[in-house]
Design an enzyme around this catalytic site. Structure first.
Site, PDB file in Angstrom:
ATOM      1  N   HIS A  79       8.538   4.005   8.878  1.00  0.00           N
ATOM      2  CA  HIS A  79       7.912   2.697   8.628  1.00  0.00           C
ATOM      3  C   HIS A  79       7.662   1.968   9.943  1.00  0.00           C
ATOM      4  O   HIS A  79       8.176   2.358  10.994  1.00  0.00           O
ATOM      5  CB  HIS A  79       8.753   1.825   7.685  1.00  0.00           C
ATOM      6  CG  HIS A  79      10.089   1.403   8.205  1.00  0.00           C
ATOM      7  ND1 HIS A  79      11.257   2.079   7.941  1.00  0.00           N
ATOM      8  CD2 HIS A  79      10.465   0.338   8.967  1.00  0.00           C
ATOM      9  CE1 HIS A  79      12.282   1.457   8.510  1.00  0.00           C
ATOM     10  NE2 HIS A  79      11.831   0.407   9.152  1.00  0.00           N
ATOM     11  N   GLU A 130       7.629  -2.863   6.818  1.00  0.00           N
ATOM     12  CA  GLU A 130       8.766  -3.765   6.697  1.00  0.00           C
ATOM     13  C   GLU A 130       8.360  -5.087   7.328  1.00  0.00           C
ATOM     14  O   GLU A 130       7.743  -5.102   8.395  1.00  0.00           O
ATOM     15  CB  GLU A 130       9.968  -3.165   7.463  1.00  0.00           C
ATOM     16  CG  GLU A 130      11.199  -4.054   7.475  1.00  0.00           C
ATOM     17  CD  GLU A 130      12.382  -3.430   8.231  1.00  0.00           C
ATOM     18  OE1 GLU A 130      12.164  -2.560   9.100  1.00  0.00           O
ATOM     19  OE2 GLU A 130      13.516  -3.837   7.950  1.00  0.00           O
TER      20      GLU A 130
HETATM   21 CO    CO Z   1      13.208  -1.022  10.004  1.00  0.00          CO
END
Ligand code: CO
Length: 134
Positions: A79, A130
């Site tokens: 991510h 995120e």
């Molecule tokens: Co992270």
């Protein structure tokens, strides 16, 4: 809405070897491993001058990154984390635009002790995003 790139996270099948690669081969500053039982991961941060790399290693039997490693046996980018000023305002605005938040939609406390949320990768070009409130 989004600000700086806070980190790029890489799932690794062998944390000791990944630390050796970043510290000894690439010559980067590497933090001590930190267990995050709430997230099912052990994390190590590589501190670069302009951002961080987060190495993720599964912790416990139900780690959310075990499935990723099963599909990507040598590891891979898991991510990216973007900073936001107000995570609840960001969430509400994204939901209004049809983006999906993973989990129950409430921020959790992330590896830096700050509130984080994850956005569904199918809504963002196959990238798990995120958001971290800074
Ligand atoms: Co992270």
């Amino acid at each position: 809405m989004i600000g700086r790139l806070n980190h790029v996270a890489i799932a690794v099948p062998d944390l000791t070897e990944a630390i050796r690669l970043y510290r000894d081969v690439l010559g980067a500053k590497v933090t001590e491993p930190q267990d995050e039982p709430d997230h099912g991961v052990t994390v190590v941060f590589i501190e670069l001058p302009n951002t961080k790399i987060e190495l993720l290693y599964p912790m416990g039997d139900h780690s959310p990154i075990q499935g990723f490693l099963d599909k990507n046996s040598v590891g891979g980018i898991h991510h990216v984390c973007y900073e936001v000023d107000d995570i609840l305002a960001a969430r509400d605005s994204l939901c209004k635009d049809g983006a999906r938040i993973l989990g129950n939609g409430e921020p959790k406390i992330g590896a830096h002790g700050k509130p984080v949320l994850f956005l569904h990768p199918k809504d963002f070009n196959g990238t798990l995003i995120e958001l971290e409130q800074v």
